[in-house]
Design a protein around this motif. Sequence first.
Motif, PDB file in Angstrom:
ATOM      1  N   ARG A 167       0.852  -1.188   0.000  1.00 24.87           N
ATOM      2  CA  ARG A 167       0.000   0.000   0.000  1.00 24.87           C
ATOM      3  C   ARG A 167       0.887   1.237   0.000  1.00 24.87           C
ATOM      4  NH1 ARG A 167      -2.367   3.520   3.744  1.00 24.87           N
ATOM      5  NH2 ARG A 167      -4.422   4.309   3.127  1.00 24.87           N
ATOM      6  N   ASN A 168       0.869   1.936  -1.096  1.00 20.22           N
ATOM      7  CA  ASN A 168       1.738   3.111  -1.245  1.00 20.22           C
ATOM      8  C   ASN A 168       1.041   4.348  -0.684  1.00 20.22           C
ATOM      9  OD1 ASN A 168       3.915   4.664  -1.994  1.00 20.22           O
ATOM     10  ND2 ASN A 168       3.115   5.051  -4.040  1.00 20.22           N
ATOM     11  N   ALA A 169       1.076   4.490   0.628  1.00 19.96           N
ATOM     12  CA  ALA A 169       0.440   5.634   1.275  1.00 19.96           C
ATOM     13  C   ALA A 169       1.277   6.893   1.091  1.00 19.96           C
ATOM     14  CB  ALA A 169       0.224   5.347   2.762  1.00 19.96           C
ATOM     15  N   ARG A 170       0.647   8.052   1.341  1.00 17.53           N
ATOM     16  CA  ARG A 170       1.350   9.322   1.169  1.00 17.53           C
ATOM     17  C   ARG A 170       2.513   9.460   2.137  1.00 17.53           C
ATOM     18  NH1 ARG A 170      -3.090  13.861   1.673  1.00 17.53           N
ATOM     19  NH2 ARG A 170      -3.551  12.557   3.480  1.00 17.53           N
ATOM     20  N   THR A 171       2.410   8.854   3.332  1.00 22.42           N
ATOM     21  CA  THR A 171       3.463   9.002   4.330  1.00 22.42           C
ATOM     22  C   THR A 171       4.728   8.236   3.966  1.00 22.42           C
ATOM     23  OG1 THR A 171       2.487   7.156   5.573  1.00 22.42           O
ATOM     24  CG2 THR A 171       1.791   9.380   6.175  1.00 22.42           C
ATOM     25  N   LEU A 172       4.661   7.349   2.964  1.00 18.18           N
ATOM     26  CA  LEU A 172       5.837   6.572   2.602  1.00 18.18           C
ATOM     27  C   LEU A 172       6.953   7.455   2.056  1.00 18.18           C
ATOM     28  CD1 LEU A 172       4.425   3.298   1.004  1.00 18.18           C
ATOM     29  CD2 LEU A 172       5.520   3.605   3.214  1.00 18.18           C
ATOM     30  N   MET A 173       6.611   8.524   1.363  1.00 18.87           N
ATOM     31  CA  MET A 173       7.648   9.418   0.860  1.00 18.87           C
ATOM     32  C   MET A 173       8.442  10.032   2.008  1.00 18.87           C
ATOM     33  SD  MET A 173       9.435  10.780  -1.435  1.00 18.87           S
ATOM     34  CE  MET A 173       8.625  10.266  -2.950  1.00 18.87           C
ATOM     35  N   ASP A 174       7.769  10.371   3.103  1.00 18.06           N
ATOM     36  CA  ASP A 174       8.476  10.879   4.280  1.00 18.06           C
ATOM     37  C   ASP A 174       9.440   9.830   4.824  1.00 18.06           C
ATOM     38  OD1 ASP A 174       7.076  13.252   4.062  1.00 18.06           O
ATOM     39  OD2 ASP A 174       5.504  12.619   5.465  1.00 18.06           O
ATOM     40  N   GLN A 175       9.018   8.574   4.826  1.00 20.95           N
ATOM     41  CA  GLN A 175       9.889   7.498   5.306  1.00 20.95           C
ATOM     42  C   GLN A 175      11.051   7.265   4.360  1.00 20.95           C
ATOM     43  OE1 GLN A 175       7.720   3.957   6.608  1.00 20.95           O
ATOM     44  NE2 GLN A 175       5.852   5.149   6.763  1.00 20.95           N
ATOM     45  N   ILE A 176      10.820   7.389   3.062  1.00 23.91           N
ATOM     46  CA  ILE A 176      11.909   7.247   2.094  1.00 23.91           C
ATOM     47  C   ILE A 176      12.939   8.351   2.292  1.00 23.91           C
ATOM     48  CG2 ILE A 176      12.492   7.313  -0.356  1.00 23.91           C
ATOM     49  CD1 ILE A 176       9.794   6.055  -0.942  1.00 23.91           C
ATOM     50  N   LEU A 177      12.470   9.578   2.490  1.00 24.41           N
ATOM     51  CA  LEU A 177      13.391  10.692   2.711  1.00 24.41           C
ATOM     52  C   LEU A 177      14.153  10.517   4.026  1.00 24.41           C
ATOM     53  CD1 LEU A 177      11.206  13.714   1.540  1.00 24.41           C
ATOM     54  CD2 LEU A 177      13.050  12.570   0.303  1.00 24.41           C
ATOM     55  N   ALA A 178      13.479   9.977   5.051  1.00 17.53           N
ATOM     56  CA  ALA A 178      14.167   9.707   6.316  1.00 17.53           C
ATOM     57  C   ALA A 178      15.268   8.666   6.117  1.00 17.53           C
ATOM     58  CB  ALA A 178      13.162   9.229   7.364  1.00 17.53           C
ATOM     59  N   ALA A 179      14.993   7.647   5.290  1.00 21.02           N
ATOM     60  CA  ALA A 179      16.008   6.641   4.992  1.00 21.02           C
ATOM     61  C   ALA A 179      17.177   7.255   4.229  1.00 21.02           C
ATOM     62  CB  ALA A 179      15.388   5.499   4.189  1.00 21.02           C
ATOM     63  N   ARG A 180      16.879   8.164   3.315  1.00 18.13           N
ATOM     64  CA  ARG A 180      17.956   8.827   2.577  1.00 18.13           C
ATOM     65  C   ARG A 180      18.849   9.640   3.516  1.00 18.13           C
ATOM     66  NH1 ARG A 180      19.613  10.621  -2.370  1.00 18.13           N
ATOM     67  NH2 ARG A 180      17.990   9.543  -3.525  1.00 18.13           N
ATOM     68  N   PHE A 181      18.249  10.358   4.458  1.00 14.24           N
ATOM     69  CA  PHE A 181      19.046  11.134   5.416  1.00 14.24           C
ATOM     70  C   PHE A 181      19.855  10.212   6.327  1.00 14.24           C
ATOM     71  CE2 PHE A 181      16.021  14.665   4.510  1.00 14.24           C
ATOM     72  CZ  PHE A 181      16.975  15.618   4.179  1.00 14.24           C
ATOM     73  N   GLU A 182      19.288   9.054   6.680  1.00  9.33           N
ATOM     74  CA  GLU A 182      20.036   8.079   7.486  1.00  9.33           C
ATOM     75  C   GLU A 182      21.259   7.591   6.720  1.00  9.33           C
ATOM     76  OE1 GLU A 182      20.759   5.319  10.734  1.00  9.33           O
ATOM     77  OE2 GLU A 182      19.564   7.143  10.550  1.00  9.33           O
ATOM     78  N   LEU A 183      21.062   7.270   5.450  1.00  9.21           N
ATOM     79  CA  LEU A 183      22.186   6.829   4.626  1.00  9.21           C
ATOM     80  C   LEU A 183      23.205   7.944   4.458  1.00  9.21           C
ATOM     81  CD1 LEU A 183      23.376   4.576   2.870  1.00  9.21           C
ATOM     82  CD2 LEU A 183      22.099   5.524   0.941  1.00  9.21           C
ATOM     83  N   LEU A 184      22.726   9.178   4.305  1.00  6.99           N
ATOM     84  CA  LEU A 184      23.626  10.317   4.171  1.00  6.99           C
ATOM     85  C   LEU A 184      24.456  10.507   5.441  1.00  6.99           C
ATOM     86  CD1 LEU A 184      24.507  12.724   2.409  1.00  6.99           C
ATOM     87  CD2 LEU A 184      22.675  14.050   3.450  1.00  6.99           C
TER      88      LEU A 184
END
Length: 339
Positions: A167-184
Motif C-alpha cells: 500500500r503506497n500511502a502518502r506518508t511513505l515518501m516521508d519514510q523514504i526521505l528519512a532513509a535517505r538522510f540516514e544513509l547520508l
Amino acid sequence: MQQMEREARRDQLFCSEGWQWWDWVAPDASSMERTIDDLAKAFPDMDYWLRKIPEVESNYLSVRYVNGTEAVIFGSLLYAVKNEREDTRRGNQMFFYVDRHHLVTLNLDDNTREIMKTGERVHILQQCTQANEGMFVLFRAILHYYHVGMDHFEMNLRDLERKMESRNARTLMDQILAARFELLYWSNLFIPYSELMAASKEAYLQEITENRFYQQLQYRVERMECLFQHYEKEIDTLISIDNAISGVRGNEIMKTLTIVTSVFTPATAAGAIWGMNFENLPLINKTWGVVLVIVLILLSMLGMYLWMMMKGWTGDLLKVKSAQSSAQGNRDKGKEEPR
C-alpha cells in the motif's frame, strides 16, 4: 558530537619491540589541557599535532614528514558507536597520531577499547611490526560500527519496500526521505576512511600496498563503499517508483473526473435548459413531461457512457481494481504453496 562521561586516564594498551600503543582519555577541557602538555613532554615530535587538537571540531587528517623523510599521520575521527543489540548510536571524536614506532590515541571510546583488548585483537596486534599496522587494525575495528548501522538500515529499508508494495500511502515518501538522510549520515561519517586510505598511500607509497593489515582495511572499506552505492541506488529507485505511482494515480483521477463529467453533461445541459424562467419551454405544461425529460436524460447519459466504452476510454479504469486484486491473490498464493 555527543561526549561520553569518562575519567581522565592514560594506558599503554600494547607494547612490543617494534612499536607502542598509548591510549589517553581527556573528557573535559581542563584534563584535555593537562593531557596535551603531558603528551608534548613525552612526545616532542607531536607538538604540532597537539596544538591543533583544541581547534579541531570535525574530521581532520594530515600527513607530515619528520626530518623530511619519516612519515607521520595525525588527525581526528568522528564516528558513531553502534551497538548490535540496540538501535541507539553514540557519537564520539577520537584524536590519533602514528609514526613508525608510536600509535597515540586520545579519547577512544570505551566500547572499542574493550574490543581491542579481546584475545582475537591482541593476537592480531602481536603480528604487527609497525605502529601504522596497529592503526589499520584499530580503524578496521571501528569500521565494524558502520556495518552494524548498515544492517539496521537494511532491515528498515526492507520493511519500507514491503509497505510500498502492499500500500503506497502518502506518508511513505516521508519514510523514504528519512532513509535517505540516514544513509547520508553514515556516508558522511565514512568519508574520513576514504581519505585515510589515500593518505596512507601518500605517506608510505609502495611500501604499504602489499601490507596485509592495510589490505584488510582496504577491502572492508571497499565493502562499505559498495553498500553505500547499492543503497543509494535502491532509495533512488524507490523515489522513482513513488513518483511513477503518483503520476499514474493522478492520471487515473483526472481520467475518472473526465468520464464522470462527460457522462453527466446531458443531465447538466437539460437541467440548465429546463431550469430557465421562461413560460414557453417544451413539455413544461405536460403532466408526463417531467418523466419524459428524465428518461431522455438517462438515455443520453447511458449513450454517452456506451460511446466512451466503445472507444476504449473506460476499459482500463474499470479493470484497475480487479487487476490489482488478482495480482495480490497470486502473490498470496505463491507464499502459501511450498516450492
